[in-house]
Design an enzyme around this catalytic site. Structure first.
Site, short mmCIF file in Angstrom:
data_model
loop_
_atom_site.label_atom_id
_atom_site.label_comp_id
_atom_site.label_asym_id
_atom_site.label_seq_id
_atom_site.Cartn_x
_atom_site.Cartn_y
_atom_site.Cartn_z
CD GLU A 114 1.40 -3.34 -1.38
OE1 GLU A 114 1.93 -2.39 -0.43
OE2 GLU A 114 2.88 -4.42 -1.11
CG HIS A 160 3.49 -1.72 5.09
ND1 HIS A 160 2.16 -3.00 4.19
CD2 HIS A 160 4.55 -2.73 4.10
CE1 HIS A 160 2.36 -3.69 3.75
NE2 HIS A 160 4.09 -3.69 3.21
#
Length: 322
Positions: free
Chosen positions: A105, A38
């Site tokens: 995402e 991430h």
């Protein structure tokens, strides 16, 4: 026999502490490890988000475990760069690395300033990236014009055998779609019937390779403490797609999770102070046919979880008297 691995959460733990955690996990008897990839955490309370690819080289050197990572090529990462990273790690540590590729995402990908594509476009972009990465790992010079653009790319350092390119999926539809290109399937813990349908969809469409499952747990000495840890650290992670795909900031996730109660956590995190409960549930998931199950303790402090699972959970799963 199912292998049980340790999940290293970059969103929650400083990378130096995560190296110490995977070393401890290996000593405690975990078979393997994987990590997240991430740019940002899911919540201000988590407070970290180190660069996974730099950390993986250190983790592979510090242990003898195999490692996997979940990655979304195509926007934040150009597929040529990911192919080079994959090829380098596998060349250095042959047979010990795999990558699960997904469509990503918005929270991580919006930083490029590009728009956030619809899901079908993200899947199409991912498919193009898979083809580019495979061709590069096979030694080809690649040029490509589509949802991603590549101009005369070539990898000069490659492994003798490319590592598995696994599909990251949470739905039956995506698992079935991925069967045509993936070397395996990785998903997260969901109701048993849904997981069975995903496996059936993947295998029924010709899906090959191993099946991997990531499970979220919250262990503490009391149920109340375990639930409090889960609520503090993981309440921003309870949202189903498309919400979890489309929120684009830490602040948005924290705002959305304001009304998530502690009891809501039980739908996405296995919360207990009883090691026997983890043994029972992990056996049920294993019986579905998963080759590898990666266990993620959602608390920031990892040592107590590692030690207890090493002493009282993993031996029982392997049929050894604890």
């Amino acid at each position: 026999m199912t292998k049980f691995g340790f999940h290293a959460s970059h969103e929650q733990v400083h990378p130096s502490a995560l190296i110490a955690a995977v070393e401890r996990a290996e000593q405690a008897g975990f078979d393997a490890a994987m990590c997240s990839d991430h740019l940002v955490p899911w919540s201000e309370r988590q407070g970290q988000s180190a660069f996974a690819w730099a950390w993986l080289g250190a983790a592979l050197q510090a242990t003898s475990l195999s490692f996997g990572v979940v990655n979304a090529p195509g926007q934040r990462y150009h597929p040529v760069i990911i192919a080079q990273a994959i090829g380098t790690l596998e060349a250095m540590y042959p047979g010990r690395f795999w990558v699960a590729l997904g469509s990503g995402e918005a929270a991580n990908e919006h930083v490029t300033g590009q728009g956030w594509p619809r899901k079908e476009l993200r899947n199409a972009r991912l498919r193009e990236c898979v083809d580019v990465i495979r061709a590069l790992l096979d030694g080809e010079e690649v040029s490509h014009d589509g949802l991603v653009t590549v101009d005369r790319a070539r990898l000069w350092t490659r492994p003798e055998t490319p590592p598995p390119l696994v599909a990251a999926a949470v739905s039956v539809e995506t698992a079935t779609w991925a069967a045509e290109w993936a070397d395996g399937l990785a998903t997260i813990a969901q109701p048993v019937e849904h997981l069975r349908d995903m496996i059936d969809g993947y295998r029924g469409a010709g899906g090959r390779g191993e099946l991997a499952l990531q499970v979220h747990v919250s262990y503490a000495e009391t149920d109340a403490e375990a639930l409090a840890i889960a609520h503090d650290q993981w309440r921003s992670n309870v949202f189903s797609p498309p919400l979890c795909w489309d929120l684009d900031s830490v602040e948005a996730f924290d705002e959305a999770s304001k009304h998530v109660t502690p009891e809501h956590m039980r739908s996405s995190v296995l919360v207990s102070s009883d090691p026997a409960e983890y043994v029972h549930q992990l056996r049920e998931w294993s019986a579905l046919g998963f080759d590898r199950i990666y266990i993620h303790h959602v608390g920031q402090e990892q040592s107590r979880f590692i030690d207890v699972f090493g002493e009282r959970v993993l031996p029982q799963l392997r049929g050894v008297n604890a």
